[in-house]
Design a protein around this motif. Structure first.
Motif, short mmCIF file in Angstrom:
data_model
loop_
_atom_site.label_atom_id
_atom_site.label_comp_id
_atom_site.label_asym_id
_atom_site.label_seq_id
_atom_site.Cartn_x
_atom_site.Cartn_y
_atom_site.Cartn_z
N LEU A 111 20.18 0.31 -0.24
CA LEU A 111 19.22 -0.52 -0.95
C LEU A 111 19.61 -1.99 -0.88
CD1 LEU A 111 18.49 1.53 -4.21
CD2 LEU A 111 16.98 1.17 -2.26
N PHE A 112 20.92 -2.27 -1.07
CA PHE A 112 21.38 -3.65 -1.04
C PHE A 112 21.12 -4.28 0.32
CE2 PHE A 112 24.50 -6.96 -0.25
CZ PHE A 112 24.47 -7.71 -1.41
N ASN A 113 21.45 -3.58 1.39
CA ASN A 113 21.26 -4.13 2.73
C ASN A 113 19.78 -4.29 3.07
OD1 ASN A 113 23.97 -4.40 3.26
ND2 ASN A 113 24.16 -2.45 4.34
N ALA A 114 18.94 -3.37 2.59
CA ALA A 114 17.49 -3.49 2.85
C ALA A 114 16.95 -4.75 2.17
CB ALA A 114 16.76 -2.25 2.35
N GLY A 115 17.38 -4.98 0.93
CA GLY A 115 16.95 -6.19 0.23
C GLY A 115 17.50 -7.45 0.89
N LEU A 116 18.73 -7.39 1.36
CA LEU A 116 19.34 -8.53 2.03
C LEU A 116 18.58 -8.89 3.30
CD1 LEU A 116 21.70 -10.56 2.23
CD2 LEU A 116 22.97 -8.80 3.47
N ASN A 117 18.24 -7.87 4.09
CA ASN A 117 17.48 -8.13 5.32
C ASN A 117 16.11 -8.73 5.01
OD1 ASN A 117 19.52 -7.17 7.00
ND2 ASN A 117 18.76 -5.07 6.95
N SER A 118 15.47 -8.26 3.95
CA SER A 118 14.17 -8.83 3.57
C SER A 118 14.31 -10.28 3.12
CB SER A 118 13.53 -7.99 2.46
OG SER A 118 13.17 -6.71 2.94
N PHE A 119 15.39 -10.57 2.39
CA PHE A 119 15.67 -11.95 1.96
C PHE A 119 15.84 -12.87 3.17
CE2 PHE A 119 18.56 -15.36 0.72
CZ PHE A 119 18.05 -15.78 -0.50
N ILE A 120 16.55 -12.38 4.18
CA ILE A 120 16.77 -13.17 5.39
C ILE A 120 15.45 -13.40 6.13
CG2 ILE A 120 17.85 -13.13 7.68
CD1 ILE A 120 20.19 -11.58 6.38
N GLN A 121 14.64 -12.35 6.25
CA GLN A 121 13.36 -12.49 6.94
C GLN A 121 12.42 -13.43 6.19
OE1 GLN A 121 12.74 -11.41 10.01
NE2 GLN A 121 14.86 -10.70 9.96
N GLU A 122 12.49 -13.40 4.86
CA GLU A 122 11.65 -14.32 4.08
C GLU A 122 12.05 -15.76 4.33
OE1 GLU A 122 11.11 -15.54 -0.57
OE2 GLU A 122 11.16 -13.40 -0.10
N ALA A 123 13.36 -16.03 4.40
CA ALA A 123 13.84 -17.39 4.68
C ALA A 123 13.34 -17.85 6.04
CB ALA A 123 15.37 -17.43 4.63
#
Length: 477
Positions: A77-89
């Motif tokens: 879950l943490f890594n999925a959210g992290l990847n989404s945060f990166i893509q949003e940036a």
């Protein structure tokens, strides 16, 4: 917010913490999935904002200030959210619209990720509503909508949806211009994977298709329009509309055209009712339709929507068309000493032949501009006004005259109130604001001093136009 108040946000970095040239000053916001800091850029000597990916339910702050998982079962879950945060940036960094969060930097550190953005002073629309001493009027809403429509439409035209429009995701700056904040991608991705849809949606603002597992196929611009309708409903009535999943069982939504709250026109109320229709097909299908229902002049909305470049993916080299470079869009902060250019992130790569041709064409244009600016104006040219949407009251001699041989390089949109006078390089222009609250000028290359006279007050802004583009300024603040 003082340094002591930093402790009100769990696991926040302390004031004084450094990311190379960036120094954390204080916490300015925080929630279950991230923390936002005000920071000082020692290299460029300016204030910026830094957003940290910090899902409190999944991780905590270790003694070395890095993040550590609360349990190994949260790793996915943490890594999925992290990847989404990166893509949003990365997505936000593509846009140059002043109504969208402008990403300056992105980096990974402390076992998580950060994005540095422009610092926007002001308050969220939710805070604005709660602290405003007077009810929010229709006139104020109509001033808010055109730039907000422009920001949302920029996202839609690029093929994306926001999916999280709400009162606390719209910030009203001190110059009264709105900024649409982050997409909340990490929160939504974690909600999806953990099968907890309720943590990714705001009750009353999310349409029914966002609650459905197969809802992605039904989502489109009308999904964001439902949320925007809920924002307007809340501003007018003080409460969001009923939750859409409840409306599926028993729709007790009271149309605003029936309630007729005092001080609001029927076109506005009817448009909000249409935006909040349960069936996607019954809502306005795009921003243009919504603006038409509200009875906003299409020209006013389109001037703001179309004036900002929409980022596009670069085409394969063999398919690259021969096109002129996109103009630069300039947003001017009235508190800054000079305008700051925001150059497009996605620069198309030209083949060597096309690049040579483009350079030759650019040199030819610059040569024409320099020759015209050096050449004394003829009597006929001296009588011609600076190009604008309204003719000036008398000939404006100091600025460069726009003639058939002088190309217009920039379109300038500026905030102007009724009763205020616009003076360009010492000459008064007969320019009036549209219903959006903006006036526009088409200007050639050159230096300009813009003054807004409001009674005994004079607000100034200096512009040096040396490249094609669109400028959004607010000298009246």
């Amino acid at each position: 917010m003082s340094a002591n108040e930093n402790q009100k946000v769990p696991n926040a970095l302390p004031a004084g913490y450094r990311f190379n040239e960036f120094e954390i000053k204080e916490v300015i916001g925080g929630g279950g999935f991230g923390i936002v800091y005000r920071a000082w850029d020692h290299l460029l000597e300016r204030t910026i904002a830094i957003k940290e990916y910090m899902p409190l339910s999944l991780a905590s702050r270790a003694q070395d200030l890095s993040l550590e998982l609360r349990s190994e079962r949260f790793h996915k879950l943490f890594n999925a959210g992290l990847n989404s945060f990166i893509q949003e940036a990365r997505l936000l960094a593509r846009f140059n619209h002043p109504g969208l969060l402008h990403v300056l930097r992105f980096w990974e550190e402390n076992g998580t990720a950060y994005m540095g953005t422009l610092y926007y002073s002001g308050m969220t629309l939710k805070e604005w509503q709660q602290t405003s001493p007077e009810p929010i009027s229709e006139a104020w809403i109509r001033r808010l909508l055109p730039p907000l429509f422009g920001a949302i439409n920029t996202i839609h035209q690029a093929g994306y949806l926001h999916r999280d429009i709400s009162l606390d995701n719209i910030q009203i700056q001190e110059n009264q211009l709105p900024v649409l904040l982050d997409f909340g991608s990490a929160r939504k991705e974690i909600g999806n994977l953990s099968d907890e849809t309720e943590i990714m949606l705001k009750p009353g603002f999310a349409p029914m298709e966002q609650y459905s597992e197969e809802g992605n196929d039904d989502q489109g611009p009308w999904t964001d329009i439902y949320a925007l309708g809920a924002v307007l409903h809340t501003l007018i009535t003080g409460n969001p509309p009923p939750v859409s999943v409840v409306r599926c069982i028993e729709d007790n939504y009271q149309p605003l055209v029936n309630l007729q709250p005092e001080g609001y026109s029927l076109p506005l109320l009817h448009a909000i009712d249409r935006a909040l229709a349960m069936k996607p097909a019954d809502r306005p299908q795009n921003i243009d339709e919504f603006a038409a229902l509200i009875d906003l002049p299409v020209s006013d909305v389109q001037e703001l929507v179309n004036s900002f470049p929409v980022p596009t993916e670069p085409l394969p080299q063999e398919e690259e068309p021969s096109v002129a470079p996109e103009p630069v869009m300039m947003a001017v902060n009235h508190t800054a000493p000079a305008p700051e250019p925001f150059t497009p992130r996605n620069v198309r790569r030209l083949s060597p032949g096309l690049l040579t041709a483009a350079c030759v064409a650019l040199l030819a244009v610059l040569a024409v501009v320099l020759l015209v600016n050096r050449k004394p104006a003829s009597p006929e040219q001296a009588d011609r006004p600076i190009a604008s949407t309204q003719a000036p009251a008398k000939p404006a001699l100091p600025p460069p005259a726009v003639t058939s041989s002088t190309p217009t390089l920039a379109t300038v949109y500026l905030r102007l109130k009724n009763g205020e006078n616009l003076v360009l390089n010492g000459e008064t222009l007969n320019v009036k604001p549209g219903n959006s609250g903006y006036a526009s000028l088409n200007l050639a290359a050159g230096s300009y001093r813009i003054e807004v006279h409001a009674g005994n007050s004079i607000h100034t802004q200096t512009l040096n136009i040396d490249k094609p583009g669109t400028w959004l300024i607010n000298p009246g603040q």
